[in-house]
Scaffold this motif. Structure first.
Motif, PDB file in Angstrom:
ATOM      1  N   MET A  31       0.823  -1.207   0.000  1.00  0.00           N
ATOM      2  CA  MET A  31       0.000   0.000   0.000  1.00  0.00           C
ATOM      3  C   MET A  31       0.857   1.255   0.000  1.00  0.00           C
ATOM      4  O   MET A  31       0.540   2.233  -0.687  1.00  0.00           O
ATOM      5  CB  MET A  31      -0.928  -0.004   1.220  1.00  0.00           C
ATOM      6  CG  MET A  31      -2.006  -1.059   1.186  1.00  0.00           C
ATOM      7  SD  MET A  31      -3.045  -1.000   2.646  1.00  0.00           S
ATOM      8  CE  MET A  31      -3.887   0.560   2.412  1.00  0.00           C
ATOM      9  N   ARG A  32       1.948   1.236   0.755  1.00  0.00           N
ATOM     10  CA  ARG A  32       2.819   2.407   0.831  1.00  0.00           C
ATOM     11  C   ARG A  32       3.363   2.757  -0.566  1.00  0.00           C
ATOM     12  O   ARG A  32       3.448   3.933  -0.940  1.00  0.00           O
ATOM     13  CB  ARG A  32       3.975   2.135   1.788  1.00  0.00           C
ATOM     14  CG  ARG A  32       4.780   3.403   2.137  1.00  0.00           C
ATOM     15  CD  ARG A  32       6.121   3.000   2.741  1.00  0.00           C
ATOM     16  NE  ARG A  32       5.954   2.182   3.920  1.00  0.00           N
ATOM     17  CZ  ARG A  32       5.766   2.658   5.153  1.00  0.00           C
ATOM     18  NH1 ARG A  32       5.720   3.964   5.347  1.00  0.00           N
ATOM     19  NH2 ARG A  32       5.635   1.843   6.166  1.00  0.00           N
ATOM     20  N   GLU A  33       3.733   1.740  -1.335  1.00  0.00           N
ATOM     21  CA  GLU A  33       4.249   1.987  -2.692  1.00  0.00           C
ATOM     22  C   GLU A  33       3.173   2.592  -3.582  1.00  0.00           C
ATOM     23  O   GLU A  33       3.460   3.497  -4.376  1.00  0.00           O
ATOM     24  CB  GLU A  33       4.750   0.670  -3.285  1.00  0.00           C
ATOM     25  CG  GLU A  33       5.972   0.096  -2.581  1.00  0.00           C
ATOM     26  CD  GLU A  33       6.402  -1.226  -3.160  1.00  0.00           C
ATOM     27  OE1 GLU A  33       5.726  -1.691  -4.105  1.00  0.00           O
ATOM     28  OE2 GLU A  33       7.395  -1.799  -2.679  1.00  0.00           O
ATOM     29  N   GLN A  34       1.942   2.115  -3.444  1.00  0.00           N
ATOM     30  CA  GLN A  34       0.860   2.638  -4.278  1.00  0.00           C
ATOM     31  C   GLN A  34       0.436   4.035  -3.844  1.00  0.00           C
ATOM     32  O   GLN A  34       0.064   4.866  -4.676  1.00  0.00           O
ATOM     33  CB  GLN A  34      -0.345   1.693  -4.230  1.00  0.00           C
ATOM     34  CG  GLN A  34      -0.099   0.318  -4.809  1.00  0.00           C
ATOM     35  CD  GLN A  34       0.195   0.344  -6.292  1.00  0.00           C
ATOM     36  OE1 GLN A  34      -0.082   1.330  -6.973  1.00  0.00           O
ATOM     37  NE2 GLN A  34       0.771  -0.720  -6.803  1.00  0.00           N
ATOM     38  N   VAL A  35       0.512   4.291  -2.535  1.00  0.00           N
ATOM     39  CA  VAL A  35       0.109   5.598  -2.032  1.00  0.00           C
ATOM     40  C   VAL A  35       0.996   6.708  -2.606  1.00  0.00           C
ATOM     41  O   VAL A  35       0.546   7.849  -2.793  1.00  0.00           O
ATOM     42  CB  VAL A  35       0.160   5.607  -0.482  1.00  0.00           C
ATOM     43  CG1 VAL A  35       0.128   7.026   0.075  1.00  0.00           C
ATOM     44  CG2 VAL A  35      -1.037   4.819   0.065  1.00  0.00           C
ATOM     45  N   GLN A  36       2.264   6.372  -2.911  1.00  0.00           N
ATOM     46  CA  GLN A  36       3.158   7.357  -3.502  1.00  0.00           C
ATOM     47  C   GLN A  36       2.635   7.856  -4.855  1.00  0.00           C
ATOM     48  O   GLN A  36       3.039   8.926  -5.323  1.00  0.00           O
ATOM     49  CB  GLN A  36       4.560   6.756  -3.692  1.00  0.00           C
ATOM     50  CG  GLN A  36       5.197   6.282  -2.414  1.00  0.00           C
ATOM     51  CD  GLN A  36       5.346   7.405  -1.383  1.00  0.00           C
ATOM     52  OE1 GLN A  36       5.747   8.505  -1.713  1.00  0.00           O
ATOM     53  NE2 GLN A  36       5.021   7.115  -0.136  1.00  0.00           N
ATOM     54  N   ASN A  37       1.730   7.084  -5.466  1.00  0.00           N
ATOM     55  CA  ASN A  37       1.190   7.457  -6.771  1.00  0.00           C
ATOM     56  C   ASN A  37      -0.087   8.297  -6.671  1.00  0.00           C
ATOM     57  O   ASN A  37      -0.628   8.707  -7.699  1.00  0.00           O
ATOM     58  CB  ASN A  37       0.871   6.200  -7.597  1.00  0.00           C
ATOM     59  CG  ASN A  37       2.103   5.344  -7.812  1.00  0.00           C
ATOM     60  OD1 ASN A  37       3.202   5.859  -7.870  1.00  0.00           O
ATOM     61  ND2 ASN A  37       1.917   4.045  -7.942  1.00  0.00           N
TER      62      ASN A  37
END
Length: 305
Positions: free
Chosen positions: A297-303
């Motif tokens: 989720m953290r990786e996707q939240v960066q987007n």
């Protein structure tokens, strides 16, 4: 979030010549808003307005505005009826260039003469119609605003897809909590029983029965206190609250990226606490799975904006 948009406007250069100005707006992921501009000299004055438009509509991302222009193909037809449409020859500069060439050839007899293309490209030889500065700025701002709108539309479509991905992950995390949470009291009780048995066996080896009875009571008290310390009911409650906050943020309107960044930190904190307090292999595995989903989720939240 990534995105791309482009738009074009026309600028009158005078003498019947029209230029096509193309503005592109590109964005890649970044935690903060980072603006860049690659504009031709004619459009430099539009940078402050474009910067203001971008900051009013975006809150994060590495965003770059690029602009380029070329003479409209219709200028060729205009040149047939107007010899000065594509530019006027500066005779003084041309004569100076000719004199300079003669001197160079006297010094270097084998040097070739300048071609027509080289002569025309020489600074100051051809005076081309450039148009008014205000016209360039107005066209650049209008095209930049339209390009930014197209970029935001593409980012909105990407954002909707990411919301689906993140919602799916929170659902999987809830499933883990539903399975593990009811078992935690049983895990704690089993651990408490094993700890008591081990301490009792160690105490039984002693011959001092009275002292042993007193120690047994002390052992029971310490085991109960330890059971309280390893209780993870509060962590599960906070974990479920944070997951609900994530879903609420995703369902709302407006920028949510920084809000979700904070929630990812809180979720990770709770998962770490669950892992440190774990008293069973199943509970440890569940905490590791939660941390894996949080990292996804953290990786996707960066987007997300």
């Amino acid at each position: 979030m990534t995105g791309y948009g482009s738009a074009s406007r026309q600028v009158s250069l005078g003498a019947g010549v029209v230029a096509d100005l193309q503005v592109e707006c590109r964005a890649v992921n970044s935690r903060f808003l980072d603006l860049g501009f690659r504009l031709p000299d004619e459009c430099r004055g539009a940078e402050p307005a474009l910067r203001e438009i971008a900051t009013q509509n975006l809150s994060r991302g590495k965003v770059e505005f690029r602009a380029a222009w070329r003479v409209n193909s219709g200028a060729a037809n205009s040149a047939k009826s107007n010899p000065h449409a594509l530019g006027a020859i500066n005779k003084d500069r041309l004569d100076a260039l000719y004199t300079l060439q003669e001197k160079a050839q006297d010094a270097f007899p084998k040097a070739q003469e300048l071609s027509i293309a080289e002569v025309l490209r020489w600074p100051g030889v051809v005076s081309e119609p450039r148009g008014e500065e205000d016209s360039w700025i107005t066209a650049a701002v209008e095209a930049g605003r339209a390009a930014l709108a197209a970029l935001m539309e593409s980012r909105h479509a990407e954002g909707k897809a990411l919301v689906g991905v993140l919602t799916s992950i929170t659902g999987k995390m809830r499933d883990i909590v539903k399975v593990i949470e009811p078992k935690v009291p049983e895990f704690v009780a089993q651990y408490q029983e094993k700890l008591t048995e081990r301490l009792s066996e160690a105490l039984a080896a002693q011959e001092q029965a009275k002292a042993g009875a007193e120690l047994m009571e002390r052992i029971r008290q310490e085991v109960v206190l330890y059971a309280v310390r390893i209780d993870v009911a509060e962590e599960f409650a906070r974990l479920k609250t944070h997951l609900q906050a994530v879903d609420t943020a995703l369902a709302g309107k407006g920028p949510v990226g920084k809000r979700l960044d904070f929630l990812m930190q809180e979720l990770n904190r709770e998962a770490n606490t669950l892992s440190s307090k774990s008293v069973s292999e199943e509970c440890t595995q569940a905490a590791l799975e939660l941390k894996l989903f949080i990292e996804q989720m953290r990786e996707q939240v960066q987007n997300l904006e």
